[in-house]
Design a protein around this motif. Structure first.
Motif, PDB file in Angstrom:
ATOM      1  N   GLY A  60      91.867 -11.683  14.327  1.00 40.86           N
ATOM      2  CA  GLY A  60      90.728 -11.806  14.290  1.00 40.86           C
ATOM      3  C   GLY A  60      89.706 -10.800  14.791  1.00 40.86           C
ATOM      4  N   GLU A  61      88.732 -10.452  14.624  1.00 41.42           N
ATOM      5  CA  GLU A  61      87.961  -9.357  14.947  1.00 41.42           C
ATOM      6  C   GLU A  61      86.401  -9.849  15.333  1.00 41.42           C
ATOM      7  N   ILE A  62      85.967  -9.069  16.400  1.00 40.80           N
ATOM      8  CA  ILE A  62      84.362  -9.209  16.828  1.00 40.80           C
ATOM      9  C   ILE A  62      83.927  -7.824  16.572  1.00 40.80           C
ATOM     10  N   LYS A  63      82.601  -7.906  16.310  1.00 45.01           N
ATOM     11  CA  LYS A  63      81.892  -6.677  16.108  1.00 45.01           C
ATOM     12  C   LYS A  63      80.650  -6.430  17.264  1.00 45.01           C
ATOM     13  N   ILE A  64      80.666  -5.394  17.898  1.00 43.42           N
ATOM     14  CA  ILE A  64      79.685  -5.286  18.969  1.00 43.42           C
ATOM     15  C   ILE A  64      78.769  -4.216  18.583  1.00 43.42           C
ATOM     16  N   SER A  65      77.484  -4.288  18.528  1.00 46.41           N
ATOM     17  CA  SER A  65      76.516  -3.347  18.032  1.00 46.41           C
ATOM     18  C   SER A  65      75.361  -3.266  19.255  1.00 46.41           C
ATOM     19  N   VAL A  66      74.714  -2.036  19.338  1.00 45.99           N
ATOM     20  CA  VAL A  66      73.692  -1.649  20.051  1.00 45.99           C
ATOM     21  C   VAL A  66      72.804  -1.015  19.286  1.00 45.99           C
ATOM     22  N   SER A  67      71.520  -1.553  19.563  1.00 45.09           N
ATOM     23  CA  SER A  67      70.342  -0.965  18.882  1.00 45.09           C
ATOM     24  C   SER A  67      69.375  -0.492  19.921  1.00 45.09           C
ATOM     25  N   CYS A  68      68.775   0.798  19.873  1.00 44.87           N
ATOM     26  CA  CYS A  68      67.839   1.138  20.756  1.00 44.87           C
ATOM     27  C   CYS A  68      66.676   1.844  20.272  1.00 44.87           C
ATOM     28  N   ARG A  69      65.862   1.893  21.135  1.00 46.95           N
ATOM     29  CA  ARG A  69      64.497   2.313  20.796  1.00 46.95           C
ATOM     30  C   ARG A  69      63.778   2.655  22.096  1.00 46.95           C
ATOM     31  N   THR A  70      62.544   3.512  22.130  1.00 54.69           N
ATOM     32  CA  THR A  70      61.967   3.560  23.451  1.00 54.69           C
ATOM     33  C   THR A  70      61.548   2.406  23.896  1.00 54.69           C
ATOM     34  N   GLY A  71      62.069   2.110  25.131  1.00 52.55           N
ATOM     35  CA  GLY A  71      61.521   1.034  25.946  1.00 52.55           C
ATOM     36  C   GLY A  71      62.191  -0.502  25.319  1.00 52.55           C
ATOM     37  N   SER A 102      79.117  -9.958  16.749  1.00 51.54           N
ATOM     38  CA  SER A 102      79.294 -10.860  15.699  1.00 51.54           C
ATOM     39  C   SER A 102      80.594 -11.474  15.892  1.00 51.54           C
ATOM     40  N   ASP A 103      80.967 -12.518  15.247  1.00 51.24           N
ATOM     41  CA  ASP A 103      82.410 -12.937  15.172  1.00 51.24           C
ATOM     42  C   ASP A 103      82.374 -14.006  13.665  1.00 51.24           C
ATOM     43  N   SER A 104      83.733 -14.676  13.873  1.00 52.29           N
ATOM     44  CA  SER A 104      83.940 -15.495  12.438  1.00 52.29           C
ATOM     45  C   SER A 104      83.609 -16.926  12.826  1.00 52.29           C
ATOM     46  N   GLY A 105      82.620 -17.136  13.902  1.00 51.17           N
ATOM     47  CA  GLY A 105      82.333 -18.765  14.208  1.00 51.17           C
ATOM     48  C   GLY A 105      81.500 -19.200  13.178  1.00 51.17           C
ATOM     49  N   ARG A 106      81.589 -20.639  13.292  1.00 51.59           N
ATOM     50  CA  ARG A 106      80.858 -21.590  12.231  1.00 51.59           C
ATOM     51  C   ARG A 106      79.319 -21.552  12.312  1.00 51.59           C
ATOM     52  N   GLY A 107      78.700 -20.843  13.448  1.00 48.22           N
ATOM     53  CA  GLY A 107      77.265 -21.058  13.251  1.00 48.22           C
ATOM     54  C   GLY A 107      76.826 -22.112  14.207  1.00 48.22           C
ATOM     55  N   SER A 108      77.518 -22.941  14.769  1.00 46.90           N
ATOM     56  CA  SER A 108      77.130 -23.870  15.576  1.00 46.90           C
ATOM     57  C   SER A 108      76.813 -23.484  16.989  1.00 46.90           C
ATOM     58  N   TRP A 109      75.811 -23.792  17.764  1.00 45.83           N
ATOM     59  CA  TRP A 109      75.560 -23.207  18.949  1.00 45.83           C
ATOM     60  C   TRP A 109      74.198 -24.040  19.533  1.00 45.83           C
ATOM     61  N   SER A 110      74.246 -24.122  20.670  1.00 42.91           N
ATOM     62  CA  SER A 110      73.068 -24.859  21.595  1.00 42.91           C
ATOM     63  C   SER A 110      73.020 -24.244  22.781  1.00 42.91           C
ATOM     64  N   ARG A 111      71.570 -24.228  22.962  1.00 41.64           N
ATOM     65  CA  ARG A 111      71.509 -23.849  24.551  1.00 41.64           C
ATOM     66  C   ARG A 111      72.220 -24.483  25.478  1.00 41.64           C
ATOM     67  N   PRO A 112      72.693 -23.556  26.439  1.00 42.30           N
ATOM     68  CA  PRO A 112      73.372 -24.218  27.553  1.00 42.30           C
ATOM     69  C   PRO A 112      72.876 -25.118  28.554  1.00 42.30           C
ATOM     70  N   GLY A 113      73.283 -25.899  28.860  1.00 45.24           N
ATOM     71  CA  GLY A 113      72.723 -27.067  29.945  1.00 45.24           C
ATOM     72  C   GLY A 113      73.164 -26.157  31.395  1.00 45.24           C
ATOM     73  N   ARG A 114      72.840 -27.020  32.424  1.00 42.17           N
ATOM     74  CA  ARG A 114      73.149 -26.619  33.762  1.00 42.17           C
ATOM     75  C   ARG A 114      74.508 -27.161  34.003  1.00 42.17           C
ATOM     76  N   PRO A 115      75.592 -26.657  34.278  1.00 40.87           N
ATOM     77  CA  PRO A 115      76.779 -27.066  34.672  1.00 40.87           C
ATOM     78  C   PRO A 115      76.820 -27.746  36.191  1.00 40.87           C
TER      79      PRO A 115
END
Length: 93
Positions: A21-32, A39-52
């Motif tokens: 498996g692979e992941i890709k890490i990218s960084v984009s920058c501009r002033t301020g 990025s990964d090969s996940g299925r795209g399901s995600w939800s905002r985390p709740g408080r543990p």
């Protein structure tokens, strides 16, 4: 810390963490402004985390990411997903 958390989640919770498996890490920058993305090969399901539960030994990573970053997001694309975090600062500083 933010990149480490996003990368660790990709490796732990998606097929990207399996052998070959692979992941890709990218960084984009501009002033301020900067954006880090994992990025990964996940299925795209995600939800905002709740408080543990206070006694849990895990489950705080994305909450920490949200506290450090100015903006957090999740994009689904062909072949996987991308979690990203944006940071802004005064360009005069």
């Amino acid at each position: 810390m933010v990149v480490a958390e996003l990368a660790a989640n990709s490796l732990r919770h998606t097929p990207s963490g399996r052998q070959g498996g692979e992941i890709k890490i990218s960084v984009s920058c501009r002033t301020g402004w900067a954006r880090v993305a994992v990025s990964d090969s996940g299925r795209g399901s995600w939800s905002r985390p709740g408080r543990p539960d206070d006694l849990q030994n895990y489950g705080r990573g994305l909450l920490i990411v949200e506290e450090y970053a100015d903006k957090v997001g999740h994009d689904v694309h062909d072949g996987g997903q991308t979690m990203w975090a944006e940071f802004g600062w005064c360009a005069d500083a």
